[in-house]
Each structure stands twice: as C-alpha cells, then as structure tokens.
Design an enzyme around this catalytic site. Structure first.
Site, short mmCIF file in Angstrom:
data_model
loop_
_atom_site.label_atom_id
_atom_site.label_comp_id
_atom_site.label_asym_id
_atom_site.label_seq_id
_atom_site.Cartn_x
_atom_site.Cartn_y
_atom_site.Cartn_z
N GLY A 1 32.35 44.78 60.05
CA GLY A 1 30.95 44.96 59.73
C GLY A 1 30.81 45.24 58.24
N GLN B 1 26.78 48.33 50.74
CA GLN B 1 28.22 48.33 50.44
C GLN B 1 28.59 47.28 49.40
OE1 GLN B 1 29.48 48.24 54.83
NE2 GLN B 1 31.10 49.42 53.86
N CYS C 1 35.92 52.66 57.30
CA CYS C 1 34.82 52.05 56.55
C CYS C 1 35.41 51.37 55.31
CB CYS C 1 33.84 53.15 56.14
SG CYS C 1 32.42 52.53 55.22
N LEU C 2 34.98 50.14 55.05
CA LEU C 2 35.50 49.42 53.88
C LEU C 2 35.20 50.16 52.58
CD1 LEU C 2 34.63 45.69 54.73
CD2 LEU C 2 36.88 46.76 54.77
N HIS D 1 27.11 52.29 63.15
CA HIS D 1 27.78 52.58 61.87
C HIS D 1 27.06 51.86 60.72
CE1 HIS D 1 31.66 53.00 59.39
NE2 HIS D 1 30.92 52.17 58.68
N GLU D 2 26.76 50.58 60.91
CA GLU D 2 26.12 49.80 59.85
C GLU D 2 24.67 50.22 59.63
OE1 GLU D 2 28.13 48.23 58.05
OE2 GLU D 2 29.79 48.16 59.47
N HIS E 1 24.54 53.05 57.38
CA HIS E 1 24.65 52.65 55.97
C HIS E 1 23.28 52.36 55.37
CE1 HIS E 1 28.83 52.43 54.82
NE2 HIS E 1 29.17 51.74 55.89
ZN LIG Z 1 31.04 51.53 56.68
#
Ligand SMILES: [Zn+2]
Length: 168
Positions: free
Chosen positions: A48, A53, A90-91, A132-133, A136
């Site tokens: 995701g 991000q 998380c990236l 999660h997204e 963000h």
């Molecule tokens: Zn994340």
C-alpha cells in the site's frame, strides 16, 4: 512512456503529518500521479502507498493487497466491526514494526480512478491496509499506536530517520 518513480518520504518529513485535501475528480494529472505511485509501490515491494508518502497531501492511496491493484480516492470508513491485532510496517518508517489493534471488518466508501463511487465491505489484509493507508491521509502513523515498550525498542531508528529528514 516512462513512468516516473517517486521518492518515499520518511518519518520526520512534515508531509506525513500534513492535512490532505480531497480530490474533486481524477483527471490526467491525478492519473499520472496514480501510475507513478503504483510503479513506486511495485519497486519498493509495498502492499500500500498513500499520496503523502510521496509528498502529495491529497486523499488518495493505492494497494495491491487484494490481488490486483486498486486505487482509493477520498476513502471514508463508514462502519467497523470486530477487533484484531496485527503487526504492521510502513515504507515511510523502514525497520519499524508495530502491533496495531484495529477493527477486523470495515465498510468503506471511496471513488476509484474512473471517478466511480463505491461502498464495499472488506476484511482480513485488505481491511488492515485500507485502515493503515486511510490513517496516512489524516496524518496518522503506526508509531502513534506503539506501546511504551515498542517506542523504546525503536527509539534509535526513529531518531535517525527524523535526523535525516531534517537534513534534507
Ligand atoms: Zn504506511
């Protein structure tokens, strides 16, 4: 046409805590952003990726957690049920994984990349990734769910990420 690969913003970058604006309509600029986000997610091996991000404070994320890729624009979670605890990474926060307690099943209203509105129910990994997204898009990160113990465990990693974000 070459698809642009975007730079992932790391923990400490103000963009990750910024307010995301709604997308009125997906047009060519948004389509280019979506293509670039999909390519970036693929290269980074994520499941995701949310617009903040990659430095864009707009309400949009992509995921491949459901098999093929999917685009969620202006997602709104309208119903939740159950509880589940799962470890999340998380990236934007490499090296950190946090056990996060979230509803197990959700109903979400969103627009797709063709400007069609949907209302769908998700469970399992998709429910997890969507939550999660969507976090963000509201400036919320997995570290906000961390226990005192987890914050201690990852203190040095987080400090280093913050320091490198400041130096950019
Ligand atoms: Zn994340």
């Amino acid at each position: 046409m070459n698809v642009i690969r975007l730079k992932i913003r790391l923990y400490g970058d103000a963009c990750l805590r910024g307010k995301c604006e709604k997308v009125v309509q997906v047009e060519s600029a948004e389509r280019m952003l979506i293509e670039a986000m999909l390519e970036t997610m693929r290269v980074e091996k994520g499941i995701g990726l949310a617009a903040p991000q990659v430095g864009v404070n707009r309400q949009l994320f992509v995921t491949n957690a459901g098999g093929g890729y999917m685009v969620f624009v202006n997602p709104k979670i309208i119903r939740r049920s159950g509880k589940a605890i799962m470890e999340e990474g998380c990236l934007s926060i490499p090296g950190v994984h946090i056990y996060v307690r979230r509803p197990e099943k959700i109903w979400v209203r969103f627009m797709d990349e063709n400007n069609h509105i949907h209302e769908r129910q998700y469970g399992d990994l998709m429910a997890r990734v969507i939550q999660h997204e969507t976090d963000h898009l509201h400036g919320k990160l997995i570290v906000d769910y961390a226990s005192k113990h987890e914050l201690m465990e990852f203190k040095d990693v987080l400090r280093d990420l913050e320091a490198s974000a400041k130096n950019e």
